[in-house]
Scaffold this active site. Structure first.
Site, short mmCIF file in Angstrom:
data_model
loop_
_atom_site.label_atom_id
_atom_site.label_comp_id
_atom_site.label_asym_id
_atom_site.label_seq_id
_atom_site.Cartn_x
_atom_site.Cartn_y
_atom_site.Cartn_z
CG ASN A 222 33.45 58.51 22.11
OD1 ASN A 222 33.85 57.43 21.70
ND2 ASN A 222 33.31 58.78 23.40
CG HIS B 137 25.46 42.94 19.22
ND1 HIS B 137 25.08 43.28 20.51
CD2 HIS B 137 26.57 43.68 18.97
CE1 HIS B 137 25.92 44.18 21.00
NE2 HIS B 137 26.83 44.45 20.09
CE1 TYR C 165 36.08 48.87 24.91
CE2 TYR C 165 34.12 47.71 24.20
CZ TYR C 165 35.09 48.66 23.97
OH TYR C 165 35.06 49.40 22.82
#
Length: 682
Positions: free
Chosen positions: A46, A431, A464
């Site tokens: 990250n 997206h 996810y």
């Protein structure tokens, strides 16, 4: 409320506090030990991306004149200094956690991480043999000449900066550590003791074999890693040359401006200054760290110990009424279905596409993809559909950051396979995660759809947490037909009745929903919103939420990542609470719930409350009409609001305090959601 006076947390600072929550997971003794190592890897990965993108942007802004800084509302140079201070503290916490806690606890489990100084004769021979067979031929040192520029260091590659000394005279060299081999070598077990050595230490152990032609009294090596600016300067025009332009830009990315130099804190000051001088770095760019760089590789840290050292892998749960042995479309024709990954299998989406690929009644498939898996079964299904004579349209967002190369590869494969590939709209990233299947039934076109909060990516769907709706609802598919018509023409979708599509509809549609809650609150009716998202940073949307709070609307937010809104501020956000859940799975679903005078409205969406998602991207939000599915989503959100184990409070102090509820029972939402989905019909 004047715009300038809004209580806000800076987005970069908020993001760093999110990454601190990831570090909390690595520090949590209730998390299995190997997974704590992996949380350290996620934290590190990250931070790499943060420097490559956000710090890179700030560095550019820091070069603007004072007037431009006034427009921004903050001083980028001061912010960079603040970021450096926070990152240094986090790195210290990280290093202490790894070196003084994790490594010791691994040793308690009889797993020993050995360095180059800790090898006995037998293990030393094993390591030397591995080095000569697998490594030596790949290592070519670059001898450095003080009079010459430093060679270009690759973005995020690990290098050893080596010093050879003889009679107080020294030679300097660089060695790039190969990234095509596992970072970890498991050594032969002895007396039930397990041993692992890193590639870095294998090379350290064999430095003499690399530099044997140089006469020297001493040799020392320190790891360094450079993080570069990852932003792309692209021609926004979508043309036949677009892929070539992007491919060239990706090559430039490897040579982007240096953003951060991480180096072994043991490195002598003269060697640090040599690199700083040669690369023209400023002090904000320097981060002293451990002897091991690129910690993101530890995501693949091998578990050579007990199975209990990793999270239990729960089997994927079935979705009501869906079966892999039967037609999904026959089921969807009767009732909408919801797939909640990773609790339930993403394979249902693959099955949906495979069925469409072979069904003689299916004439056309349209899909929008953002991030694809490395060996994408989604793409294979689309290519098979094209080979079976279906018209297949696939919109690929080539500018999906850090997945560009993979998306270029799959675009070429699809075009070769007969799929019509579309590359989006000039100036806007697409997206949205949407798929539309057109089938001929009794002489008429009937549409089936898959709409999701997450990517059509079977790999990320295992970690996810997202929701995917399978539906034949005419209200939704009718709008979706118009969305794809617009996208296929390179135009923005407009005039939709049910879907909320950025960038045209999102802001007015969301404001209207919020205004309705404010109106009801002012009339003394119950008024609330529960909003779940990855990030909340759009200042106009935050101002709107503050306005709703002041009107008496109760607002509960679940925001995993950055949150610039400050809850609990007098005259602004007294009716707003925010929690963030960081756990085994990445909370990725976006869910919007509005009281609507007791007749709740529930939307799922691909969009966060960030300016880019609302104004600069094509995003699709979709209402849930089926009463059973509305109840299911509401109950999942209620479980998350009750989390008092992995939920943290977002507040003005940024202290990531664990969220407490009225319940004395520990509630861990990801475990509780799995059990809810498992037993809800029993």
């Amino acid at each position: 409320m004047p715009h300038q006076r809004l209580p806000l947390i800076n987005r970069e600072i908020s993001w760093l506090y999110f990454n601190d929550r990831v570090l909390q997971e690595a520090a949590d003794p209730t998390v299995p030990l190997i997974d704590r190592v992996r949380f350290l890897a996620i934290f590190s990965s990250n931070l790499d991306e943060f420097y490559r993108v956000r710090v890179a942007t700030l560095s550019r802004l820091a070069n603007l004149n004072e007037k431009a800084k006034e427009v921004l509302g903050y001083n980028p140079k001061k912010l960079l200094t603040q970021i450096k201070s926070l990152v240094v503290k986090q790195e210290q916490k990280f290093n202490n956690l790894y070196e003084n806690i994790i490594v010791k606890q691994l040793a308690e489990e009889k797993i020993f991480l050995l360095n180059d100084k800790q090898l006995n004769v037998t293990r030393g021979v094993f390591v030397k043999n591995y080095f000569r067979e697998k490594l030596l031929a790949t290592l070519v040192p670059i001898m450095l000449d003080p009079a010459m520029p430093l060679p270009e260091l690759r973005d995020r590659a690990i290098y050893f900066f080596v010093k050879l000394t003889k009679n107080r005279k020294s030679k300097l060299a660089l060695i790039e550590i190969p990234d095509n081999l596992s970072r970890f070598l498991v050594l032969p077990e002895t007396n039930n003791l397990k041993f692992i050595i890193l590639l870095d230490d294998i090379i350290r152990y064999n430095l003499e074999d690399i530099f044997f032609i140089f006469d020297h009294d001493a040799i020392e090596a320190y790891s360094v890693q450079l993080t570069r600016d990852a932003e792309l300067d692209l021609d926004q025009q979508v043309s036949e040359k677009f892929i070539d332009t992007l491919a060239k830009s990706l090559q430039k990315r490897k040579k982007g401006k240096p953003m951060r130099l991480q180096y072994d804190a043991e490195m002598p000051e003269d060697m640090v200054q040599y690199m700083v001088g040669k690369m023209g770095l400023n002090k904000e760019s320097l981060i002293a760290s451990s002897r091991y760089q690129n910690f993101k590789d530890f995501i693949k840290f091998p578990n050579v110990g007990r199975p209990e050292l990793e999270y239990t892998r729960y089997p994927a749960l079935p979705v009501d009424d869906l079966s892999f042995g039967k037609s999904l479309m026959n089921t969807i024709a009767k009732k909408d279905c919801l797939i909640s990954t990773p609790y339930q299998s993403f394979d249902y989406v693959i099955h949906f596409l495979r069925e469409a690929a072979i069904d003689p009644k299916v004439k056309e498939i349209s899909i929008s993809v953002y991030r694809l898996a490395e060996n994408s079964r989604v793409v294979h299904a689309l290519i098979n559909a094209a080979r079976n004579g279906k018209k297949v349209n696939c919109l690929v967002e080539l500018r999906a950051r850090f997945d560009e190369q993979n998306n270029i590869f799959w675009s070429n494969r699809m075009e070769e396979g007969g799929v019509r590939v579309i590359y989006g709209i000039p100036g806007y990233k697409v997206h949205s995660k949407i798929c539309l299947v057109t089938r001929v039934e009794k002489g008429k076109h009937v549409h089936y759809a898959a709409l999701s909060t997450g990517n059509f990516n079977e790999k990320t769907a295992q970690i996810y947490a997202d929701h995917t709706l399978l539906t034949r609802s005419r209200r939704l598919t009718g709008d979706l037909v118009n969305v794809f018509k617009s996208l296929n023409r390179g135009m923005l979708p407009r005039g939709l009745k049910h879907l909320i599509v950025s960038p045209i509809d999102s802001r007015p549609a969301l404001y209207k929903l919020i205004d309705n809650e404010m109106k009801n609150a002012k009339e003394g009716k119950e008024a609330y919103m529960v909003l779940k998202m990855n990030s909340l940073a759009d200042e106009e949307m935050i101002a709107k939420l503050y306005q709703a709070s002041n009107a008496g609307v109760k607002i509960e937010l679940i925001v995993r990542g950055m949150c610039c809104l400050v809850p609990g501020v007098k005259d602004y956000s007294e009716n707003i609470t925010v929690i963030s859940i960081v756990d085994k799975y990445l909370e990725h679903a976006r869910v919007l719930i509005f009281c609507n005078d007791g007749d709740e409205l529930i939307y799922l969406t691909s969009a966060d409350y960030m300016t880019r998602n609302i104004d600069n991207r094509v995003e699709v939000g979709f209402p849930i009409y089926d009463p059973d599915l509305k109840k299911e989503i509401r109950e999942i959100i209620d479980i998350q609001l009750m989390d008092n184990t992995k939920a943290r409070e977002i507040n003005a102090s940024n202290n990531n305090k664990y969220h407490k509820t009225d319940s004395d029972t520990p509630n861990r939402s990801q475990i509780d959601i799995y059990n809810y989905l498992k037993y809800k019909n029993k």
